[in-house]
Design an enzyme around this catalytic site. Sequence first.
Site, mmCIF file in Angstrom:
data_model
loop_
_atom_site.group_PDB
_atom_site.id
_atom_site.type_symbol
_atom_site.label_atom_id
_atom_site.label_comp_id
_atom_site.label_asym_id
_atom_site.label_seq_id
_atom_site.Cartn_x
_atom_site.Cartn_y
_atom_site.Cartn_z
ATOM 1 N N HIS A 263 0.853 -1.200 0.000
ATOM 2 C CA HIS A 263 0.000 0.000 0.000
ATOM 3 C C HIS A 263 0.885 1.243 0.000
ATOM 4 O O HIS A 263 1.876 1.319 0.727
ATOM 5 C CB HIS A 263 -0.896 -0.015 1.243
ATOM 6 C CG HIS A 263 -1.683 1.239 1.447
ATOM 7 N ND1 HIS A 263 -2.672 1.645 0.571
ATOM 8 C CD2 HIS A 263 -1.645 2.185 2.416
ATOM 9 C CE1 HIS A 263 -3.210 2.767 1.003
ATOM 10 N NE2 HIS A 263 -2.595 3.129 2.119
ATOM 11 N N ASN A 264 0.518 2.228 -0.829
ATOM 12 C CA ASN A 264 1.313 3.458 -0.913
ATOM 13 C C ASN A 264 2.808 3.154 -0.910
ATOM 14 O O ASN A 264 3.577 3.655 -0.075
ATOM 15 C CB ASN A 264 0.958 4.400 0.247
ATOM 16 C CG ASN A 264 -0.427 5.023 0.077
ATOM 17 O OD1 ASN A 264 -1.072 4.853 -0.960
ATOM 18 N ND2 ASN A 264 -0.886 5.728 1.088
ATOM 19 N N GLU A 293 1.461 -0.090 -5.363
ATOM 20 C CA GLU A 293 0.513 0.992 -5.589
ATOM 21 C C GLU A 293 1.246 2.254 -6.024
ATOM 22 O O GLU A 293 2.311 2.589 -5.485
ATOM 23 C CB GLU A 293 -0.300 1.278 -4.331
ATOM 24 C CG GLU A 293 -1.377 2.340 -4.566
ATOM 25 C CD GLU A 293 -2.200 2.625 -3.329
ATOM 26 O OE1 GLU A 293 -3.328 3.139 -3.489
ATOM 27 O OE2 GLU A 293 -1.729 2.337 -2.210
ATOM 28 N N ASP A 295 0.154 6.250 -6.642
ATOM 29 C CA ASP A 295 -0.801 7.360 -6.656
ATOM 30 C C ASP A 295 -0.264 8.443 -7.586
ATOM 31 O O ASP A 295 0.775 9.049 -7.299
ATOM 32 C CB ASP A 295 -0.975 7.935 -5.253
ATOM 33 C CG ASP A 295 -1.781 7.022 -4.350
ATOM 34 O OD1 ASP A 295 -2.659 6.323 -4.869
ATOM 35 O OD2 ASP A 295 -1.521 6.999 -3.138
ATOM 36 N N HIS A 313 1.278 11.273 -2.024
ATOM 37 C CA HIS A 313 0.043 10.998 -1.296
ATOM 38 C C HIS A 313 -0.765 12.282 -1.268
ATOM 39 O O HIS A 313 -0.385 13.254 -0.601
ATOM 40 C CB HIS A 313 0.365 10.514 0.119
ATOM 41 C CG HIS A 313 -0.784 9.867 0.803
ATOM 42 N ND1 HIS A 313 -0.883 9.755 2.170
ATOM 43 C CD2 HIS A 313 -1.897 9.273 0.302
ATOM 44 C CE1 HIS A 313 -2.000 9.135 2.485
ATOM 45 N NE2 HIS A 313 -2.629 8.829 1.365
ATOM 46 N N ARG A 492 -9.104 -5.925 -3.733
ATOM 47 C CA ARG A 492 -7.948 -5.306 -3.078
ATOM 48 C C ARG A 492 -8.427 -4.647 -1.784
ATOM 49 O O ARG A 492 -9.424 -3.941 -1.771
ATOM 50 C CB ARG A 492 -7.303 -4.250 -3.971
ATOM 51 C CG ARG A 492 -6.105 -3.553 -3.336
ATOM 52 C CD ARG A 492 -5.515 -2.489 -4.264
ATOM 53 N NE ARG A 492 -4.338 -1.873 -3.672
ATOM 54 C CZ ARG A 492 -4.356 -0.797 -2.884
ATOM 55 N NH1 ARG A 492 -5.522 -0.208 -2.621
ATOM 56 N NH2 ARG A 492 -3.246 -0.313 -2.379
ATOM 57 N N ASP A 590 17.299 -8.973 28.866
ATOM 58 C CA ASP A 590 16.473 -9.808 29.739
ATOM 59 C C ASP A 590 15.318 -10.335 28.889
ATOM 60 O O ASP A 590 14.239 -9.728 28.833
ATOM 61 C CB ASP A 590 15.931 -8.997 30.913
ATOM 62 C CG ASP A 590 17.027 -8.295 31.700
ATOM 63 O OD1 ASP A 590 18.098 -8.912 31.878
ATOM 64 O OD2 ASP A 590 16.827 -7.137 32.103
ATOM 65 N N ASP A 649 12.965 -7.754 24.951
ATOM 66 C CA ASP A 649 13.900 -7.450 26.033
ATOM 67 C C ASP A 649 13.140 -6.662 27.088
ATOM 68 O O ASP A 649 12.689 -5.540 26.832
ATOM 69 C CB ASP A 649 15.090 -6.640 25.492
ATOM 70 C CG ASP A 649 16.031 -6.177 26.596
ATOM 71 O OD1 ASP A 649 16.042 -6.809 27.677
ATOM 72 O OD2 ASP A 649 16.756 -5.187 26.363
ATOM 73 N N ASP A 651 12.280 -4.229 29.843
ATOM 74 C CA ASP A 651 12.943 -2.978 30.173
ATOM 75 C C ASP A 651 11.999 -2.100 30.980
ATOM 76 O O ASP A 651 10.787 -2.360 31.055
ATOM 77 C CB ASP A 651 13.370 -2.255 28.895
ATOM 78 C CG ASP A 651 14.589 -1.366 29.097
ATOM 79 O OD1 ASP A 651 14.913 -1.078 30.268
ATOM 80 O OD2 ASP A 651 15.193 -0.957 28.101
#
Length: 958
Positions: A263-264, A293, A295, A313, A492, A590, A649, A651
């Site tokens: 997409h885009n 795509e 545009d 866009h 689509r 961790d 991880d 944190d």
Amino acid sequence: MISTDVCGLKDVDADQSFSIVFRGKKTLDLLVPTQKDMNVLLDALDNLIKAYNAVKVAVGNGPLLMRYIWDDIDKNKSNTIDLKQFGKLLHRLNFYLPKHKLASKYNNFADALHLSKSNRERGLNFDECVAFLEELKQQLWPVRPLDRFWFDLFGANEKVAAPTFLEKFFHETQGEKELTLCGMINIFKDLYNSKNLIRQSLFVEEEIATNESENNELDQIDKDMLESYISHRCNNLFDPCKKIFKQDSMSKPLSHYWINSSHNTYLTGDQLASDSSAQMYMDALYKGCRCVEIDVWDGQEDSSQNPVPVVLHGHTLTKKIDFSEVIKTIKVFLNFNPDSYPVILSLENHCSIPYQEAMAETLVNVFGDVLFTPNESDLNGLLPSPESLKGMVVIKGKRPRDESEFNYSYKDEGDDNRHILGENTEKPKIEVKVSPMLAQLTLLNGTKFKSFDESIHNPCYYMHSMDEAKIEKMQKKHKEDMVVYNKNHLTRTYPGGLRIGSTNYNPVSAWSMGCQIVALNFQSPGDPLFINDGFFRQNGNCGYVMKEKEVLDGTFHNSHKNLTMELTIEVISCSFLPKPEGKKEGECIDPYVEVKIYEVDEIEGKEISKGYKTKTIQDNGFFPVWDKEVFKFSIQNSCVAMLVCTIWDKDIGNDDFIASAAIPVSCLRQGYRNVRIRDANNTNFGPFDFASLFVKVDMEQADTASVSSGPLDSSAGDEFRLEAGDSSSTKEGAVFVPAAASGIGGEGAVAMSGMSSSSMVGVDLTRSPGNVENSAGATNVSGCTGGSGGDALSIFGDISTASNAFGSEGGSTLSVGSTDDGAGGGVCESAGATSGDDTGGSPFISSGSLDSGVLGEANLETRVLSTSTGSAVVAGASESSSEVAGAAAMSSGSSFFVPKGDLTLLPGNRETSVAAVSGSGGKLSNLSDINTATNDGSSMIVASGVGAMTSSVEGEGN
């Protein structure tokens, strides 16, 4: 990855330029003096890559990782690492060991090597470091993961005879029943080089085994050999057979495939203010994307006053690039990948006629012969196949059928960000004229959805585009219609306009309805993109995956046959986990593992996810081990369900992403398996190439046929299941459970007959697989005791709305046992359980007691009981009201009549079924004579209640 890319450079000979792509997101663009020089350089690079790949399969991940980071630690190029440097090495490997403990173990290791003081200070060479790391791992493992299941399989034996190992490990545990003894021995011979590395450890005095002793050793399998196999790529959880490209499957119409889609595609970041880049097309195509795509908007005029269309866009602050630059980039990809399957250009055309004509000229001039230009015959009948379009470019846009449609108005289907910029939030109607010059290059004609009655009858080259909100509505209300439409047409789907940050939606829901082009933002890491990447690793990552048969014809929405399963994942350990983003610096991680399933709830009509997390292991990404971290999932639709394992991880605040792996549930292999994990860019380059997750997987497919019986004695609604192979049922109050009887899977009873337990009050049947949304009335099942007027479900009207729950013609999944007093509710009424309609049929109609005063002839000689294959259990009665002969049998075929209780004429029955017609009052003393009447794998359902029948069912679980 090596490719060419001449974007942004003018008058550059493509034979003198190429690019090296690093880790999927950066490139090194090179120019060379001559084509000869370029060929020499490319050959050298190719040979280097091939040599490395050939060697690394014979070497464990530990030595490979050590070689990868060695130069970063051995900065003085002494080819040794001393105690201090080894501490840095452990930190790089995410393993914390206090200095005094490390010093003690280092000296003990040096003592074993008989190293002098000076040599200890000098440090360990590469081979010594590899051996020391392995020893540390063995010493510090809380429990060696392999020891856990070796003892369960083989006891205290250190070695096992090869045939025994083949049977217990490969056949029983891994489910690889087709593997032969010779094949197993060849596997271990291929792995023998890595075993030799272990045997060459500094603690082994004897020389490497000769070929003769090697062959003798392969008569038995030991733990080290098993460990080499467990961690090897050939033991991947993702079934390698599913990754293989299947050329013979590529000749169906385009609508029969899921297509990897972006997409885009041009955006590098968010949807509002990010840059646009032609390089994004190259990246997407090399990742396997085959629908991009573009545009396109009116731009400026060049110096010759020629229109220059641009890509951006619309109604945002995103940067623009020339349309021609995008097209040239795609052509460069095709030049170096001429055998790729068709690349679909999804053109969002916002241009005026002059700019559309400029677009058409660019497409023709740049693509030349690889541009598919449809003729009239291509627009009639089914869509062309990927095989017939190999190496071609296909245009999706507007192709009106006649001149009257060349001028039209529409509301922009794309993203709308006017509210962000302070503009009117209402999408305006846009008046558009279609250039015939551009239209004649277009195969796939995008049209606005109005109704399925109209859409299904449109030509196959007509297609729809729907945002995620529309798809969510379709999933709840029109999923069967979507499946039918998507059999011959394309759909689509794309992210909603409010996803300013370029986040993604879950593609699984759209896939489940057969939508082919499920477009995602390829620039945004996250579970949806991981799911897409994992899904399209099937079929050689060619960008096209054939839809499963059940999705193609929509049968899973009705029966779920063979698609449900119980999946159990045990997280055992990880090895060689890198730091977040593969960084060299930072604290020891961790880690914990999150295990999630993404799929579709077919009953509720919505996408669902369910996940679990392991506990956190402190300061150890080198060899973290978990204890009894077992997670269970009930899978409704294994066609599209995805398993995602993510390593985090722990944190303070937000946890850091380490790596992830996404695998289609349909591609999983059972047993003890390793999982190749990938970074945020969906690559496993750099340190991620050596990291892995170790799991145990158990899968139980709900595909057995059986009879379930027994009274429900719990207010919660107990489930009773007789698996395939269970041969008899003599209890009162038989209950048909779909997971047991039809291979449908799921929990809860759908068809109930002859209940003898008063505790059925209030049992909720609405969540049972097979029920439809409007079967809510089935929650009221009071009045299940006694034998008069309500032996089954007394409030028949409340469950009659469950009609067509299995897609049968006018039928119901809830059948009603007969009564003792002639007050209705018998077999005749349950033949068509839709609001009193008795002309339809039920996939499963159970016969209760047949009383001579109740049924009589019952007009069965003229009743059509079923119009679907293998879909009826019927009861018959003779003309005589004093002597009623009743029986039950399965039928296979189309519509039929029951002439006066004679079952011998039913399609699918054998002559011996006449023996089943015995006794009065419908008592069937033995059903063994008619179990052979099932010739299509369907189930036989027997319901017994007060005064009904006692049955003995024999046969293959039917």
